[in-house]
Design an enzyme around this catalytic site. Structure first.
Site, PDB file in Angstrom:
ATOM      1  N   THR A 162      -9.009  44.274  22.829  1.00  0.00           N
ATOM      2  CA  THR A 162     -10.378  44.165  23.358  1.00  0.00           C
ATOM      3  C   THR A 162     -10.446  44.098  24.877  1.00  0.00           C
ATOM      4  OG1 THR A 162     -10.383  41.747  23.181  1.00  0.00           O
ATOM      5  CG2 THR A 162     -11.118  42.993  21.247  1.00  0.00           C
ATOM      6  N   TRP A 163      -9.429  44.599  25.564  1.00  0.00           N
ATOM      7  CA  TRP A 163      -9.493  44.628  27.026  1.00  0.00           C
ATOM      8  C   TRP A 163     -10.722  45.431  27.476  1.00  0.00           C
ATOM      9  CZ3 TRP A 163      -4.882  46.604  30.554  1.00  0.00           C
ATOM     10  CH2 TRP A 163      -5.207  46.378  31.903  1.00  0.00           C
ATOM     11  N   TYR A 186     -10.085  39.413  30.428  1.00  0.00           N
ATOM     12  CA  TYR A 186     -10.766  40.648  30.052  1.00  0.00           C
ATOM     13  C   TYR A 186     -12.273  40.461  30.267  1.00  0.00           C
ATOM     14  CZ  TYR A 186      -6.375  41.717  27.574  1.00  0.00           C
ATOM     15  OH  TYR A 186      -5.057  41.927  27.235  1.00  0.00           O
TER      16      TYR A 186
END
Length: 329
Positions: free
Chosen positions: A22-23, A59
Site C-alpha cells: 500500500t505504498w 507511506y
C-alpha cells in the site's frame, strides 16, 4: 496450509503468499492519494483472497495506514495487517531513520489508532538506524510484544549480521527486502539466512516499480514527484536495456498463457519461503492475482530467464537509491 499460503511465526493461521502493498495508496511519491479508489482496491484484494495487507506510517505520513484502517472497518474480513516503524520526519516530509525506543513506542501507538486495531499483527523495523543500537530497538519491540500490542516482529532492509543482533534479544518472524527479477541481491545473503532460520521473506517491489508489468515503453517519462524519476533504471541510458529484457521475458510468460506481471510474481514465489507484495492503488490493478497460483516455472524457464537478464542487463542496478538517510545527532 497449501502452496498458496504460508505461516508467519507468531500467527495462528497461514496467510496468502501474495500480500497487498500500500505504498502507492498513501499518495506520497506516487502522484497523490485517491482514497475512495484505494478503499475499493483493498476490498477487491480481500475478495480475491489476499488476506495480508502491508503498510507503513511513512507511506503518505500516516495516510496509508488511515486508509487501510477505514477499508478494513468498512468490510467484514479476516485479514492481517503488517506495518512498519523507525522512519521519522519533520514538517518538510523528508524521512530519516529513527529506531530509538521512544520513537518506536510512539509509532506503535499511532499505528494502532490509525489502523483501528488493538494488536498489530506484524510490526517491522523499516530500516536499521545506525545511531541506535539494534538491541535497544529489539528490546523495546519485545516489551510491546509482551504487552499484547504486537503479534509478531519483523525487520526490513536488514543484513544477516543485523538480524543476528536483533534475534539475541527478541524473536524474529520475518524479513522484508527488495526482490524481483531485476533486483536479486538478497540471494547472496538475506534469502539463505531466512531459509536457515525459518523466517518468512516479504519481497517488496516484485514488479520493480512497474517495469515488470510489461506495459511501459522506452519513451515513458516520470514527473519529479514520482519515485521512479530518481531510480537509475528508469533513466534513458539504462531504461532501454530493461525494456528490451521485459520484451523478451514476455515470451516466457506466453509459454504458460500468463501475463508478464503474473510471471514476475510467480518467479518470486518459486524462490520461497516468500510472500510477494502486490502493489496497487486501483481495483483493476488487482487483476491477475488468482493467475499466480496453481502452476510453477520449469527449470528450463528459469534458465531462459537468467539468459535474458544476462544478455540485456549484465550489470544489474541495485535499489539502493531508495535508502533514507540516517538522522542527525
Amino acid at each position: 496450509m497449501n502452496e498458496n499460503t504460508i505461516l508467519i511465526p507468531g500467527f495462528d493461521k497461514p496467510v496468502s503468499r501474495v500480500a497487498l502493498g500500500t505504498w502507492a495508496i498513501g499518495g506520497w511519491m506516487w502522484g497523490g492519494p485517491d482514497d475512495d479508489n484505494a478503499v475499493r482496491t483493498i476490498h477487491r484484494a480481500l475478495d480475491e483472497g489476499v488476506d495480508l495487507i502491508d503498510t507503513a506510517p511513512v507511506y503518505g505520513f500516516g495516510h496509508s495506514e488511515e486508509v487501510v484502517g477505514r477499508a478494513l472497518a468498512e468490510k467484514p474480513h479476516k485479514a492481517r495487517v503488517a506495518t512498519k516503524l523507525a522512519l521519522d520526519w519533520k514538517d518538510d516530509h523528508k524521512p530519516f531513520r529513527n529506531s530509538s525506543p521512544a520513537r518506536i513506542r510512539k509509532e506503535v501507538e499511532d499505528s494502532l489508532r490509525r489502523l483501528r486495531v488493538e494488536t498489530i499483527d506484524l510490526e517491522q523495523v523499516h530500516w536499521p538506524d545506525p545511531n541506535t543500537p539494534i538491541d535497544e530497538t529489539a528490546r523495546e519491540l519485545q516489551k510491546l510484544h509482551k504487552e499484547g500490542k504486537i503479534r509478531a516482529l519483523g525487520v526490513s532492509n536488514y543484513s544477516p549480521e543485523q538480524m543476528d543482533i536483533f534475534r539475541e534479544v527478541a524473536p524474529l518472524a520475518s524479513v522484508q527486502s527488495p526482490y524481483n527479477l531485476f533486483e536479486r541481491e538478497i540471494e547472496k545473503d538475506v534469502l539463505p539466512y531466512a531459509k536457515k532460520h525459518k523466517l518468512v521473506t516479504l519481497a517488496y517491489g516484485p514488479l520493480c516499480r512497474g517495469l515488470l508489468t510489461g506495459k511501459m515503453t522506452v519513451d515513458k517519462t516520470f514527473p519529479e514527484s514520482d519515485l521512479r524519476s530518481g531510480d537509475p533504471k528508469f533513466q534513458k541510458e539504462h531504461f532501454k536495456d530493461y525494456i528490451a529484457a521485459v520484451d523478451d521475458l514476455k515470451a516466457i510468460a506466453d509459454r504458460h498463457g500468463k501475463s508478464l506481471m503474473v510471471l514476475a510474481i510467480r518467479w518470486v514465489l518459486d524462490q520461497g519461503p516468500t510472500i510477494a507484495l502486490w502493489g496497487a492503488r486501483k481495483p483493476e490493478q488487482i487483476d491477475g492475482v488468482s493467475d499466480v497460483f496453481g502452476w510453477q516455472l520449469t527449470e528450463q524457464d528459469k534458465k531462459d530467464i537468467d539468459a535474458i537478464l544476462t544478455r540485456h542487463v549484465p550489470t544489474p542496478i541495485s535499489p539502493a537509491f531508495m535508502a533514507p538517510p540516517a538522522r542527525k545527532v
